[in-house]
Write a protein that holds these residues in place. Structure first.
Motif: not given
Length: 252
Positions: A158, A161, A195, A199
């Motif tokens: 990603r 990130e 997290t 996502r």
């Protein structure tokens, strides 16, 4: 779906700080379950020392919404997904199905649902949520010394990130030469956690989720060294977000 960094920067940013392992409290109702396991509550198994103070400092400096839990992860682990073998601990796993369900509904669901509701609201407003989940790790695990002061956990697939953590690492290392900052250490950012779960619900331009892992030796050391490390971490994040805001305005 993957998006370019330029596309991602067109969204205004909403900062979210959470701390799932901020304390080692056991509500009186469930203390009988911990007979024979009391010692675990004082160890890294029971909580993440230093994570709560770090989360509060980040939230204050960044003017961010903060969600924290101070019940022990040994009651139920708020950073594990439903069905994970370590959702319950050796103290609560033997409890009746009814008791486990009660713990789940009293502590797990309310915390997770309020965080999820906040993110959904921000995304619906067209904002990109930058979520930092504050944690800490024991300096030695199973006889192995952890070779890091700071761990930044993220999904390398990603872009938001990856970019954020690369910049965070670089800024920290420049501010504190000799500080050992490692990415996706001592755990991987794609392993089970809040997290990682979030996502799956949002695209890369809607949600950027990272776990901050600080070596617990800093909290144990305390004093000026621990205070300076926290300040440096906060300044580094502030600098990255300030740069992003500037670029957002330039794009607009």
């Amino acid at each position: 779906k993957s998006r370019s960094p330029a596309t991602m920067k067109k969204r205004p940013t909403s900062i979210l700080i959470t701390c799932e392992h901020g304390g080692n409290l056991i509500p009186p109702r469930y203390r009988p379950l911990f007979r024979g396991h009391e010692h675990l509550l004082q160890t890294h198994r029971g909580w993440d020392p230093g994570a709560l103070v770090m989360a509060k400092q980040l939230a204050k400096a960044l003017h961010a919404l903060l969600f924290v839990a101070t019940t022990s992860r040994l009651l139920i682990d708020l950073n594990r997904s439903v069905g994970h073998p370590k959702l319950y601990s050796e103290a609560t796993r033997p409890a009746s199905a009814e008791t486990r369900r009660e713990i789940f509904e009293r502590y797990y669901l309310p915390y997770r649902e309020q965080v999820e509701a906040h993110i959904a609201k921000e995304v619906a407003k067209g904002r990109r949520v930058v979520h930092i989940s504050s944690h800490s790790f024991t300096p030695v695990l199973d006889g192995e010394v952890r070779n890091a002061d700071i761990g930044l956990l993220y999904d390398p697939g990603r872009e938001g990130e990856l970019e954020f953590c690369l910049r965070w690492q670089k800024t920290l290392e420049e501010a504190m030469p000799g500080l050992r900052v490692r990415r996706n250490y001592p755990y991987t950012g794609k392993s089970d956690g809040f997290t990682a779960y979030l996502r799956r619900s949002y695209s890369v331009d809607e949600y950027v989720g990272m776990e901050l892992e600080v070596n617990q030796k800093w909290a144990t050391l305390g004093g000026r060294a621990w205070m300076n490390l926290r300040r440096t971490l906060v300044r580094a994040v502030s600098e990255i977000l300030r740069d992003d805001t500037t670029e957002n305005n330039a794009v607009a």
